[in-house]
Design a protein around this motif. Structure first.
Motif, PDB file in Angstrom:
ATOM      1  N   PRO A   9       0.616  -1.387   0.191  1.00 40.13           N
ATOM      2  CA  PRO A   9       0.280  -0.193   0.000  1.00 40.13           C
ATOM      3  C   PRO A   9       0.769   1.131   0.036  1.00 40.13           C
ATOM      4  O   PRO A   9       0.207   1.658  -1.081  1.00 40.13           O
ATOM      5  N   LEU A  10       2.007   1.432   0.385  1.00 43.94           N
ATOM      6  CA  LEU A  10       2.729   2.388   0.691  1.00 43.94           C
ATOM      7  C   LEU A  10       3.554   2.690  -0.522  1.00 43.94           C
ATOM      8  O   LEU A  10       3.437   3.824  -0.403  1.00 43.94           O
ATOM      9  N   LEU A  11       3.710   1.717  -1.163  1.00 46.22           N
ATOM     10  CA  LEU A  11       4.278   2.061  -2.488  1.00 46.22           C
ATOM     11  C   LEU A  11       3.132   2.610  -3.691  1.00 46.22           C
ATOM     12  O   LEU A  11       3.554   3.069  -4.309  1.00 46.22           O
ATOM     13  N   LYS A  45      10.460   2.402   1.487  1.00 46.77           N
ATOM     14  CA  LYS A  45      11.906   2.216   2.805  1.00 46.77           C
ATOM     15  C   LYS A  45      11.218   0.818   4.193  1.00 46.77           C
ATOM     16  O   LYS A  45      11.173   1.548   5.186  1.00 46.77           O
ATOM     17  N   ILE A  46      11.660   0.066   4.305  1.00 45.66           N
ATOM     18  CA  ILE A  46      11.140  -1.598   4.822  1.00 45.66           C
ATOM     19  C   ILE A  46      12.773  -2.725   5.278  1.00 45.66           C
ATOM     20  O   ILE A  46      12.506  -2.684   4.537  1.00 45.66           O
ATOM     21  N   SER A  47      12.118  -2.461   6.580  1.00 47.04           N
ATOM     22  CA  SER A  47      13.563  -3.381   7.605  1.00 47.04           C
ATOM     23  C   SER A  47      13.050  -5.196   6.837  1.00 47.04           C
ATOM     24  O   SER A  47      11.638  -5.215   6.533  1.00 47.04           O
ATOM     25  N   LEU A  48      13.982  -5.787   6.219  1.00 49.42           N
ATOM     26  CA  LEU A  48      13.854  -6.826   5.818  1.00 49.42           C
ATOM     27  C   LEU A  48      13.602  -7.675   7.477  1.00 49.42           C
ATOM     28  O   LEU A  48      14.314  -7.827   8.389  1.00 49.42           O
ATOM     29  N   PRO A  49      12.244  -8.312   7.290  1.00 45.29           N
ATOM     30  CA  PRO A  49      11.797  -9.016   8.633  1.00 45.29           C
ATOM     31  C   PRO A  49      12.862  -9.821   9.277  1.00 45.29           C
ATOM     32  O   PRO A  49      13.919 -10.453   7.932  1.00 45.29           O
ATOM     33  N   GLY A 108       6.415  -3.145 -11.286  1.00 46.69           N
ATOM     34  CA  GLY A 108       7.510  -1.948 -11.809  1.00 46.69           C
ATOM     35  C   GLY A 108       7.697  -1.191 -11.219  1.00 46.69           C
ATOM     36  O   GLY A 108       8.689   0.101 -11.344  1.00 46.69           O
ATOM     37  N   ALA A 109       7.958  -1.712  -9.691  1.00 45.78           N
ATOM     38  CA  ALA A 109       8.959  -1.818  -8.849  1.00 45.78           C
ATOM     39  C   ALA A 109      10.339  -1.481  -8.710  1.00 45.78           C
ATOM     40  O   ALA A 109      10.528  -3.071  -9.533  1.00 45.78           O
ATOM     41  N   TYR A 159      17.725  -2.788   4.587  1.00 46.49           N
ATOM     42  CA  TYR A 159      16.591  -2.277   4.167  1.00 46.49           C
ATOM     43  C   TYR A 159      15.727  -2.745   2.607  1.00 46.49           C
ATOM     44  O   TYR A 159      17.061  -3.093   2.362  1.00 46.49           O
ATOM     45  N   ILE A 160      14.795  -3.046   2.484  1.00 49.57           N
ATOM     46  CA  ILE A 160      14.266  -3.197   1.016  1.00 49.57           C
ATOM     47  C   ILE A 160      13.840  -1.789   0.680  1.00 49.57           C
ATOM     48  O   ILE A 160      13.330  -0.890   1.566  1.00 49.57           O
ATOM     49  N   HIS A 161      14.450  -0.805  -0.413  1.00 54.26           N
ATOM     50  CA  HIS A 161      14.209   0.050  -0.468  1.00 54.26           C
ATOM     51  C   HIS A 161      13.249  -0.092  -2.165  1.00 54.26           C
ATOM     52  O   HIS A 161      14.039  -0.482  -3.032  1.00 54.26           O
ATOM     53  N   ALA A 162      12.409   0.700  -2.099  1.00 51.94           N
ATOM     54  CA  ALA A 162      11.741   0.079  -3.334  1.00 51.94           C
ATOM     55  C   ALA A 162      10.881   1.293  -4.109  1.00 51.94           C
ATOM     56  O   ALA A 162      10.475   2.128  -3.586  1.00 51.94           O
ATOM     57  N   LYS A 163      10.906   1.750  -5.349  1.00 51.53           N
ATOM     58  CA  LYS A 163      10.336   2.834  -5.699  1.00 51.53           C
ATOM     59  C   LYS A 163      10.340   2.953  -6.921  1.00 51.53           C
ATOM     60  O   LYS A 163       9.792   1.435  -7.633  1.00 51.53           O
ATOM     61  N   ALA A 164       8.860   3.420  -7.412  1.00 50.89           N
ATOM     62  CA  ALA A 164       8.272   3.485  -9.288  1.00 50.89           C
ATOM     63  C   ALA A 164       7.660   4.450  -9.059  1.00 50.89           C
ATOM     64  O   ALA A 164       7.029   5.233  -8.192  1.00 50.89           O
TER      65      ALA A 164
END
Ligand code: UD1
Length: 417
Positions: free
Chosen positions: A101-103, A110-114, A135-136, A144-149
């Motif tokens: 949802p944030l993406l 930007k979210i920590s890997l569990p 498309g991210a 951290y995982i960083h996803a952008k689109a």
């Protein structure tokens, strides 16, 4: 850290109302991030995992409030950040559900890997594959995982395994993507259908939820909504075992019987009497039970989240019982504790072979995770003498007023803080 002190409680009797589902409400709270309008969610169990998710929404800039201790109001009118707090991520694996949802809403997350989890490594590769397909651009830096689109675009996604969380994250991203998304080999759990109903009531276009192919046509904007959470099938299953293991009779209100088919089938096979009615489910423990075999599988197979509780029942079911865990790699943490209570169990790879004993005996044991904790509580109800269960914060993560509800059925249980 608190503990439960449980005495042999004899047969439990009475009615119990099942709360709203923890696993349904967590993704639905995350989904409120998809709109700037107000959402109201009813029959929300006020338990630790829910409070963590609420705190996470507040931390991102959303406003939340409780009404009558059952309805949660959330409005994420403005979101002030796209980085999810490390502390909140490590407290609860389901925090990762805000990634989709944030993406979709903010074009970035930007979210920590569990981290590790007692029941297995639990990777998020399928979540990330799905978001990447939409498309991210995904990178991993400093844990951290960083996803952008710039924009998400619908895609065909095939999941290697019908992961519940990955299906939910991808659904929540796809509802605001441009064009059509198809998720194949997706999870079909009732919680997926509840999320789909919530998203649809927000204006999303979703077909096929509850089947292994979900088709989503993206929309530009979603609106606020009002939704009631489905009953918790795992809590219901746990109370079914409470009745069975004590040889009591318990009536469950607020259940969807269809969601309980695997548990009902296995209990009947063991000799437990179950009556299905309009108002709920009546469970009558048998004086004599037959041994059974159980294999955990994705829905509609037997749920991994009920494996530990059933295993407790099988420790006192005469004959040779077999439990095979196929969903998680390390989900027998309750076994050494049950052995301390006198159970006869051997682990062979992913299977537990349980020779039913006549009686368990009370001692001190430790809850290693949520369902393992519940399993030990059930065993303690039927064990001779007194059992002390430590690390009960695990149980509070996922059961709403568990000790009060058990007490109302006659259980001799005290919480010691
Ligand atoms: C959800 C439930 C959890 C339940 C589980 C299985 C919530 C909040 N939690 O967890 O109570 O036990 O479903 O019914 O709803 N996997 C991968 N890669 C991924 C994702 C998952 O390999 O990207 C693997 C996991 O390691 C595990 C299996 O798939 O072995 C099932 O996991 P999944 O269905 O994703 O469970 P969760 O959504 O984490």
């Amino acid at each position: 850290m608190g503990k439960f002190v449980i005495e042999n409680s004899g047969a439990l009797h009475g009615n119990v109302r099942i709360s709203g589902s923890k696993n349904a409400v967590l993704p639905i709270i995350a989904a409120t991030l998809l709109t700037d309008e107000a959402c109201q969610i009813h029959d929300v169990p006020k338990l630790t995992d829910v409070l963590i998710m609420q705190e996470l929404i507040e931390d991102l800039g959303g406003k939340t409030s409780w009404e009558n201790n059952e309805a949660l109001n959330i409005q994420a009118a403005s979101i002030s950040k796209t980085q999810v707090s490390y502390e909140l991520c490590t407290k609860m694996r389901a925090s990762f559900l805000v990634a989709g949802p944030l993406l979709a809403r903010m074009k970035e997350v930007k979210i920590s890997l569990p981290g590790g989890c007692p029941i297995g490594s639990r990777p998020v590769d399928l979540h990330l594959k799905g978001l990447a397909a939409l498309g991210a651009e995904i990178s991993q830096e400093h844990g951290y995982i960083h996803a952008k689109a710039d924009k998400l675009v619908g895609a065909n996604i095939y999941l290697d395994f019908p992961s519940v969380g990955a299906t939910e994250n991808i659904m929540m991203a796809a509802v605001l993507a441009e064009g059509q998304t198809t998720i194949q080999n997706c999870a079909v759990e009732p919680e997926i259908v509840d999320l789909s109903n919530f998203l649809t009531s927000m204006g999303a276009k979703i077909r096929g939820s509850g089947t292994d192919t979900i088709r989503i046509t993206g929309v530009d904007k979603l609106k606020g909504t009002n939704h009631t959470i489905i009953p918790d099938r795992i809590e219901a299953g746990t109370f079914m075992i409470a009745a069975a293991i004590t040889g009591g009779e318990v009536f469950l209100e607020n259940v969807v019987i269809d969601h309980l088919k695997p548990a009902i089938a296995k209990l009947r096979e063991a000799g437990v009497e179950i009556e299905e009615g309009e108002a709920g489910l009546n469970i009558k423990g048998a004086t004599q039970r037959q041994p059974i075999d159980i294999k955990t599988l994705p829905y509609p197979g037997f749920p991994t989240d009920m494996q530990a509780q059933f295993l407790s029942l099988l420790t006192v079911t005469p004959g040779t019982n077999l439990v095979t865990e196929t969903v998680f790699e390390n989900r027998f943490m309750h076994v050494p504790e049950l052995i301390r209570m006198g159970a006869d169990i051997k682990i062979d790879s992913r299977s537990a072979i349980i020779e039913g004993v006549a009686q368990l005996t009370g001692t001190q044991v430790k809850a290693s995770d949520l369902r393992a904790g519940a399993a030990l509580m059930l065993a303690a109800l039927a064990a001779t003498g007194t059992t002390e269960i430590h690390d009960i914060y695990h149980v509070d993560r996922g059961y709403h007023h568990f000790d009060q509800k058990l007490r109302s059925l006659g259980a001799k249980i005290t919480r010691v803080e």
